[in-house]
Design an enzyme around this catalytic site. Sequence first.
Site, PDB file in Angstrom:
ATOM      1  CD  GLU A   1      -1.216  20.562 -17.587  1.00  0.00           C
ATOM      2  OE1 GLU A   1      -0.393  21.202 -16.915  1.00  0.00           O
ATOM      3  OE2 GLU A   1      -2.158  19.917 -17.093  1.00  0.00           O
TER       4      GLU A   1
ATOM      5  CB  SER B   1      -3.583  22.944 -18.911  1.00  0.00           C
ATOM      6  OG  SER B   1      -2.619  23.941 -18.606  1.00  0.00           O
TER       7      SER B   1
ATOM      8  CB  ALA C   1      -3.106  22.739  -8.740  1.00  0.00           C
ATOM      9  CG  ASP C   2      -1.837  24.465 -15.139  1.00  0.00           C
ATOM     10  OD1 ASP C   2      -2.260  23.488 -15.782  1.00  0.00           O
ATOM     11  OD2 ASP C   2      -1.204  25.405 -15.660  1.00  0.00           O
ATOM     12  N   GLY C   3      -0.741  21.813 -13.985  1.00  0.00           N
ATOM     13  CA  GLY C   3       0.456  20.987 -13.912  1.00  0.00           C
ATOM     14  C   GLY C   3       0.154  19.504 -13.835  1.00  0.00           C
TER      15      GLY C   3
END
Length: 254
Positions: free
Chosen positions: A87, A47, A57-59
């Site tokens: 995720e 991810s 960004a990640d998340g």
Amino acid sequence: MVNQTDKALAFAKLHVKGAPLVLCNAWDAGSAKAVAQGGAPAIATGSWSVAAAQGYADGQALPLDLLLQTAGQIVGAVDLPVSVDFEGGYGVEADEVGKNAARLLETGAIGLNFEDRIVGGDGLHPVADQARRIAAIRAAADAAGVPLFINARSDVFFQKDSLPHADLMEEALTRAAAYAKAGANGIFVPGLSDLNLIKSLCDAQSLPVNIMRMGGGTAIADLASAGAARISHGPGPYFAAMETLTKAAAQLYQ
């Protein structure tokens, strides 16, 4: 032509305790083709890398539609099984996660990582809640007729940096058992690197264990000896590729 079901079944068979599936994580169609040409038996995304390649960004900052588009492009670029880092499923409630998983299946993906960390919040989802979310993904896959490989990621070993990982093994085993009962096919435990604890986890529960290896890290042979059935590399390949690209650009501009 190998269909989605055949790819899913073949992917599951690659998870062998002591003879692990080794994954060089990709982030787009081009990187997936490069990994395939290197001899990979399957493709898995990370991810962090997928998001970074698109400027996010990640998340779950990467929009779901863009993730699904990328997944479809990767599936179309290679003839290998493709597992997608999903995720937290882009939802909190089980029914929403199930609907999103159904959309992922429409891209041709045959596996996913699904984590118990509360994305955008603190801590982990309660075990029972996460089990319901996994069960919803399994139900969506069953409805689609695809034996989806659910790699249940637990961030239990990222919870308390101050505690020895041995103190978190009981919770990890509790979560692995609940996730298996809900329909998970594997357990992914990023952050766990102690070979003795990896062996304990592999021996004490039934799911194939996925270990994330960063950089040079622990030797693949040692992780195999500890009982790992899957070894992934997270954003490591992306970091390496971008470093190579930066160096190549620097040579042009100096």
